[in-house]
Design an enzyme around this catalytic site. Sequence first.
Site, PDB file in Angstrom:
ATOM      1  N   ASP A  13      43.864 -12.124  35.475  1.00 12.29           N
ATOM      2  CA  ASP A  13      44.101 -13.513  36.212  1.00 12.29           C
ATOM      3  C   ASP A  13      46.189 -12.551  36.817  1.00 12.29           C
ATOM      4  O   ASP A  13      46.921 -13.634  36.614  1.00 12.29           O
ATOM      5  CB  ASP A  13      44.953 -14.891  35.286  1.00 12.29           C
ATOM      6  N   LYS A  16      45.971 -10.557  41.781  1.00  8.24           N
ATOM      7  CA  LYS A  16      44.842 -10.150  42.468  1.00  8.24           C
ATOM      8  C   LYS A  16      44.107 -10.706  44.048  1.00  8.24           C
ATOM      9  O   LYS A  16      44.575  -9.984  44.948  1.00  8.24           O
ATOM     10  CB  LYS A  16      44.042  -8.897  41.867  1.00  8.24           C
ATOM     11  N   GLY A  40      37.264 -15.205  38.854  1.00  8.29           N
ATOM     12  CA  GLY A  40      37.282 -16.231  39.578  1.00  8.29           C
ATOM     13  C   GLY A  40      39.247 -16.031  40.299  1.00  8.29           C
ATOM     14  O   GLY A  40      39.499 -15.797  39.902  1.00  8.29           O
ATOM     15  N   HIS A  41      38.585 -15.557  41.452  1.00  9.44           N
ATOM     16  CA  HIS A  41      39.912 -14.912  42.618  1.00  9.44           C
ATOM     17  C   HIS A  41      40.497 -16.266  42.991  1.00  9.44           C
ATOM     18  O   HIS A  41      39.938 -16.225  44.405  1.00  9.44           O
ATOM     19  CB  HIS A  41      39.856 -13.870  42.616  1.00  9.44           C
ATOM     20  N   GLN A 224      39.445  -8.618  36.256  1.00  8.36           N
ATOM     21  CA  GLN A 224      39.927  -8.479  34.943  1.00  8.36           C
ATOM     22  C   GLN A 224      41.215  -6.996  35.286  1.00  8.36           C
ATOM     23  O   GLN A 224      41.743  -7.501  36.460  1.00  8.36           O
ATOM     24  CB  GLN A 224      38.762  -8.228  33.732  1.00  8.36           C
TER      25      GLN A 224
END
Length: 423
Positions: A13, A16, A40-41, A224
Amino acid sequence: MPAKLIVGTQWGDEGKAKVIDYLAKETEIVVRYQGGANAGHTVKVGEDKYIFRLIPSGILYPRTICVLGGGMVIDPDAMFAEIEELEAKGIHVAGRLRIADNAHLLMPYHKEIDVLTEEASGAHKIGTTKRGIGACYSDKVNRQGIRISMLYNESFYTEILPRLIEQKNNFLTKVYNAKPVVFETIKEKLLTLREKIRDMVINVPYYLNMELASGKQILLEGAQGTMLDLDFGTYPYVTSSNPTTGGALAGSGISFRYLEDVIGICKAYSTRVGEGPYPTEIFGEEGEALRKAGNEFGSVTGRPRRCGWFDVEVVRHAARINGLSALALTKIDVLDNLETIKVATGYELNGKRIDYFPSCSVNDVKVIYEEFPGWQEPTSHITKLKNLPKNTRKYIDALAKYCGVPIQWISVGPGRESTIALK
Ligand code: IMP
């Protein structure tokens, strides 16, 4: 040398996706190399917000080819839901997505086992995303997984799948007293799936190394972060893959010789979701205020993220393992209102100063902090380094010096335009 790698330096988080989006515009191919739908990008383009779970965010650029690498565990239901969502928003995925034939399939029973294992672990639960990640990688390592290439081998359905399902059912019914899965249902699902993805499945190491040899630019997208790495993170409170540089090579199959830049992404503070040690965690109202300012809620699970100060030892650990060539510092604007900002500049363990992130006893470290004066003015609108408040620049310079890695980008807001390039 044309491959760039983006890795998270903290507990995921870090923002990225925003940096990937920034760099993807000049890249022909974007590759996810590990993890699955636990990621969850989030990318914000104008008023539109996109959350990517499996598909590389590079898909937003119409000419970019996106690759799901062999190190991934792919939940086909999640993948097709994501494709549909993107197509509904006018993003054409068809013809631009490639899937590694050595990636593993994440089946519904993996999700069930993830949930059951967490429930059975009580106080020792990991706090997983419940997306089946650990269960699927366990099968891969235990040689009981389903590699995508297997779907195209007829003997898989008669010789391998029945045994896999029998073993799975033994486990489900005897260990967890759960319902067995039905062989025919799974076989049908896989037969349908293999036709749906037939045109996308390729030999990824062959494809990527050929493209690199012909001079194409490739961006490797980690999910991650280093502290969630199975080997270098806060084990056992980690994910089940290697988000770090070693994982990028194993999960994509590109030769290390092509790797030019390894860009580490870090927040100007830190966060972590799920259980596990977190030396600079801020509790109580102060932590709550940071969570609110940074909107620190999981994009996959909605869980509130734990918040803490920037930890130099963590980012130095990431720099060492990943061979970072540059840092991108995100969410600096979240600190805009603070009077004082703390930075963890070192640890003591058993009364002795240590200059590494310990593999165990993390809960026993005494954190040494340095305080920095806040700037207490908005920064989100700023587009040039020289226009940032003096104290912001001092803070950024100190982090770069302590971490030993140059900071190349600063992000002052979620939008594409809120990125300051330092060189
Ligand atoms: P899993 O990857 O779902 O098995 O979860 C293992 C640990 O990694 C848990 O603490 C999760 O909260 C954390 N985790 C997994 N994916 C992400 C992510 O994309 N961002 C932040 N934390 C994550």
